[in-house]
Design a protein around this motif. Sequence first.
Motif, PDB file in Angstrom:
ATOM      1  N   VAL A 139      20.298  55.287  36.043  1.00 58.45           N
ATOM      2  CA  VAL A 139      21.513  55.103  36.496  1.00 58.45           C
ATOM      3  C   VAL A 139      22.464  55.896  35.674  1.00 58.45           C
ATOM      4  CG1 VAL A 139      23.484  53.412  36.659  1.00 58.45           C
ATOM      5  CG2 VAL A 139      20.986  52.577  37.040  1.00 58.45           C
ATOM      6  N   PRO A 140      23.213  56.896  36.305  1.00 58.81           N
ATOM      7  CA  PRO A 140      24.002  58.130  35.312  1.00 58.81           C
ATOM      8  C   PRO A 140      25.334  57.094  35.140  1.00 58.81           C
ATOM      9  CG  PRO A 140      23.906  58.641  37.866  1.00 58.81           C
ATOM     10  CD  PRO A 140      22.774  57.471  37.737  1.00 58.81           C
ATOM     11  N   VAL A 141      25.732  57.190  34.000  1.00 62.32           N
ATOM     12  CA  VAL A 141      26.814  56.265  33.668  1.00 62.32           C
ATOM     13  C   VAL A 141      27.918  56.825  34.120  1.00 62.32           C
ATOM     14  CG1 VAL A 141      28.318  55.441  31.516  1.00 62.32           C
ATOM     15  CG2 VAL A 141      25.616  55.442  31.466  1.00 62.32           C
ATOM     16  N   PRO A 143      29.293  59.084  36.716  1.00 64.71           N
ATOM     17  CA  PRO A 143      29.792  58.843  37.942  1.00 64.71           C
ATOM     18  C   PRO A 143      29.983  57.472  38.216  1.00 64.71           C
ATOM     19  CG  PRO A 143      27.592  59.613  38.065  1.00 64.71           C
ATOM     20  CD  PRO A 143      27.928  59.646  36.621  1.00 64.71           C
ATOM     21  N   PHE A 144      29.004  56.431  37.938  1.00 62.66           N
ATOM     22  CA  PHE A 144      29.194  55.087  38.223  1.00 62.66           C
ATOM     23  C   PHE A 144      30.551  54.460  37.579  1.00 62.66           C
ATOM     24  CE2 PHE A 144      25.057  55.496  40.237  1.00 62.66           C
ATOM     25  CZ  PHE A 144      25.035  54.221  41.102  1.00 62.66           C
ATOM     26  N   VAL A 145      30.705  54.919  36.338  1.00 62.03           N
ATOM     27  CA  VAL A 145      32.084  54.207  35.656  1.00 62.03           C
ATOM     28  C   VAL A 145      33.364  54.934  36.519  1.00 62.03           C
ATOM     29  CG1 VAL A 145      33.527  54.334  33.761  1.00 62.03           C
ATOM     30  CG2 VAL A 145      31.190  53.926  33.430  1.00 62.03           C
ATOM     31  N   GLU A 146      33.348  56.121  36.790  1.00 63.36           N
ATOM     32  CA  GLU A 146      34.259  56.685  37.478  1.00 63.36           C
ATOM     33  C   GLU A 146      34.533  56.036  38.986  1.00 63.36           C
ATOM     34  OE1 GLU A 146      35.127  60.914  39.786  1.00 63.36           O
ATOM     35  OE2 GLU A 146      33.861  61.144  38.070  1.00 63.36           O
ATOM     36  N   LEU A 147      33.568  55.845  39.666  1.00 68.04           N
ATOM     37  CA  LEU A 147      33.669  55.453  41.022  1.00 68.04           C
ATOM     38  C   LEU A 147      34.217  53.867  40.942  1.00 68.04           C
ATOM     39  CD1 LEU A 147      30.325  56.554  42.583  1.00 68.04           C
ATOM     40  CD2 LEU A 147      32.587  56.999  43.332  1.00 68.04           C
ATOM     41  N   TYR A 148      33.535  52.881  39.818  1.00 63.51           N
ATOM     42  CA  TYR A 148      34.011  51.657  39.576  1.00 63.51           C
ATOM     43  C   TYR A 148      35.512  51.700  39.303  1.00 63.51           C
ATOM     44  CZ  TYR A 148      35.367  47.665  36.778  1.00 63.51           C
ATOM     45  OH  TYR A 148      35.905  46.456  36.202  1.00 63.51           O
ATOM     46  N   GLU A 149      36.071  52.500  38.525  1.00 63.10           N
ATOM     47  CA  GLU A 149      37.665  52.468  38.081  1.00 63.10           C
ATOM     48  C   GLU A 149      38.509  53.117  39.355  1.00 63.10           C
ATOM     49  OE1 GLU A 149      38.994  51.562  35.489  1.00 63.10           O
ATOM     50  OE2 GLU A 149      37.500  51.191  34.042  1.00 63.10           O
ATOM     51  N   ARG A 150      37.773  53.724  40.376  1.00 68.66           N
ATOM     52  CA  ARG A 150      38.617  53.881  41.522  1.00 68.66           C
ATOM     53  C   ARG A 150      39.212  52.744  42.153  1.00 68.66           C
ATOM     54  NH1 ARG A 150      35.852  58.689  44.708  1.00 68.66           N
ATOM     55  NH2 ARG A 150      36.057  59.412  42.718  1.00 68.66           N
ATOM     56  N   ALA A 151      38.442  51.530  42.267  1.00 72.24           N
ATOM     57  CA  ALA A 151      38.979  50.504  42.969  1.00 72.24           C
ATOM     58  C   ALA A 151      38.560  48.911  42.041  1.00 72.24           C
ATOM     59  CB  ALA A 151      38.463  50.562  44.481  1.00 72.24           C
ATOM     60  N   VAL A 152      39.292  48.706  41.150  1.00 76.70           N
ATOM     61  CA  VAL A 152      38.644  47.576  40.545  1.00 76.70           C
ATOM     62  C   VAL A 152      39.409  46.316  40.951  1.00 76.70           C
ATOM     63  CG1 VAL A 152      38.915  46.342  38.064  1.00 76.70           C
ATOM     64  CG2 VAL A 152      38.801  49.034  38.138  1.00 76.70           C
ATOM     65  N   PRO A 153      38.366  45.465  41.329  1.00 77.32           N
ATOM     66  CA  PRO A 153      39.040  44.155  41.935  1.00 77.32           C
ATOM     67  C   PRO A 153      39.864  43.269  41.048  1.00 77.32           C
ATOM     68  CG  PRO A 153      36.537  44.352  42.135  1.00 77.32           C
ATOM     69  CD  PRO A 153      37.135  45.414  41.049  1.00 77.32           C
ATOM     70  N   SER A 154      40.751  42.508  41.532  1.00 77.93           N
ATOM     71  CA  SER A 154      41.453  41.602  40.755  1.00 77.93           C
ATOM     72  C   SER A 154      40.716  40.458  40.582  1.00 77.93           C
ATOM     73  CB  SER A 154      42.714  41.049  41.683  1.00 77.93           C
ATOM     74  OG  SER A 154      42.414  40.583  42.630  1.00 77.93           O
ATOM     75  N   THR A 155      39.473  40.297  41.013  1.00 74.97           N
ATOM     76  CA  THR A 155      38.580  39.065  41.074  1.00 74.97           C
ATOM     77  C   THR A 155      37.628  38.863  39.758  1.00 74.97           C
ATOM     78  OG1 THR A 155      37.094  40.263  42.559  1.00 74.97           O
ATOM     79  CG2 THR A 155      38.789  38.675  43.411  1.00 74.97           C
ATOM     80  N   PHE A 156      37.138  38.065  39.356  1.00 75.15           N
ATOM     81  CA  PHE A 156      36.131  37.993  38.276  1.00 75.15           C
ATOM     82  C   PHE A 156      35.080  38.739  38.744  1.00 75.15           C
ATOM     83  CE2 PHE A 156      38.325  33.942  37.188  1.00 75.15           C
ATOM     84  CZ  PHE A 156      38.794  34.310  35.901  1.00 75.15           C
ATOM     85  N   HIS A 184      32.567  43.650  34.083  1.00 76.45           N
ATOM     86  CA  HIS A 184      33.277  44.676  33.757  1.00 76.45           C
ATOM     87  C   HIS A 184      32.391  45.991  33.494  1.00 76.45           C
ATOM     88  CE1 HIS A 184      35.915  46.797  30.721  1.00 76.45           C
ATOM     89  NE2 HIS A 184      36.016  47.358  31.879  1.00 76.45           N
ATOM     90  N   ARG A 185      32.281  46.927  34.559  1.00 77.22           N
ATOM     91  CA  ARG A 185      31.388  47.842  34.570  1.00 77.22           C
ATOM     92  C   ARG A 185      31.746  49.259  33.931  1.00 77.22           C
ATOM     93  NH1 ARG A 185      30.367  44.521  38.547  1.00 77.22           N
ATOM     94  NH2 ARG A 185      28.713  44.633  39.843  1.00 77.22           N
ATOM     95  N   ASP A 186      31.876  49.138  32.501  1.00 80.62           N
ATOM     96  CA  ASP A 186      32.361  50.380  31.942  1.00 80.62           C
ATOM     97  C   ASP A 186      31.001  50.873  31.276  1.00 80.62           C
ATOM     98  OD1 ASP A 186      31.272  48.443  30.073  1.00 80.62           O
ATOM     99  OD2 ASP A 186      33.203  48.414  28.704  1.00 80.62           O
ATOM    100  N   GLU A 187      31.330  52.004  30.185  1.00 78.24           N
ATOM    101  CA  GLU A 187      29.943  52.688  29.770  1.00 78.24           C
ATOM    102  C   GLU A 187      29.109  51.518  28.952  1.00 78.24           C
ATOM    103  OE1 GLU A 187      31.206  55.684  27.090  1.00 78.24           O
ATOM    104  OE2 GLU A 187      32.234  56.783  28.642  1.00 78.24           O
TER     105      GLU A 187
END
Length: 404
Positions: A234-236, A238-251, A254-257
């Motif tokens: 799992v390349p860290v 691009p996945f963090v970048e894609l996650y931060e593109r649309a972070v939900p307001s729901t629980f 947390h998909r950080d590094e």
Amino acid sequence: MATDHTQSNGGDATAERRARTRDGDTHDAAESGERDREQNAETRADPYEIRPYEPDDREDFLELYDLVLGERDDGWFRWKYEENPYTDHVPMTVAVTDDRVVGTKPCFALELRAGNQTVRGYQPADVMVHPDHRRRGLYSRTTELLKTHYRDRDPSLFFNFPNPATLSGSLKHGWQVVEEVPTFYRVQRPDALVDDGRLSRFARMARPLARGYLRARDLTILSEALTVDWYDDVPVEPFVELYERAVPSTFHAHRDETFYQWRFRNPQWEYESYVARRHGDAIAGVVVGTRDRDGTDQVCLTDVVPLESAPDREAGLIAILKRVLADRRDADLVAASGRAIPPSLLRRFGFHADDSLPLSALTVPTTQVAYPIADDGGHEWTVAGRAITDPTNWTVTFAEQDTL
């Protein structure tokens, strides 16, 4: 005579004092004996010590796991509990008797994010009681100690996905149901979900029909002028970048590094990933977990980013699903949890939800429950400004669940 009378009274008084002393000694001895008998009775009635986990308990835990739930090893335990980056200890309560662990209430720690806020969430998992020590209140006592032990500590809430055997126990101790999280299955070999002999024969007969149906569903998906890159990990970045593109307001986790560097090292599963790109720019990513369980080849769409709608996201997911299903054509079944991948999109690829027939008769529902440890200014059942039992306040995939 006076002297004799005085001596007689003195002798009587001395005798009385001695009698009182003897009676007092007898009474004190009786009380002491009764206290000893009560303490011994209490010791005999309750031979269990309920306490937090200690490092020397690891071997006992693994032996108990092997007996109750199935084989696990040191590598799995280190990954899940000792190397978990969201806690500095093993969050677990245990029941001990005769210097042996006979009951456990562990937690799988995750950092949860809701909008711009993060909280710590503990997920009770791997709950066990030795068969010889059941029906003695150990589940209840380890649960209650877990609640009181963490009341003034780091985690903000418990949330978990109990099986039918432990769901009633969770509700008894105050947890509340959030919802039944849907699981979507693309059944590529129908008998993979069936244990009954007669149904297995029927399922094997239906297998060619199922394969024809799924091929037809795949052909209905329009191709996109996109590229899909495959990774054996799992390349860290691009996945963090894609996650931060649309972070939900729901629980959600947390998909950080930190999350991506740890979460998908579970030695019980093999993980690979796919990233869809348009003109070289990443637009969607999916982590795929695979394992063979009891002869069934399971493939799970474990994680997806972005978690919410974003430009080109659906086109990227379509391209990735086409690639995954082509690569996993021989798998028995492919599964996705929750609604992060739109159910309408999954249905286009031949996935069916487990809350309707025929899957509802063959699968066990995934029930999510929650319990608040901290609250917002006295607002019980509210954490980070959100009601924790409202299903619209959660985004759940397999990545939020400890078993994958």
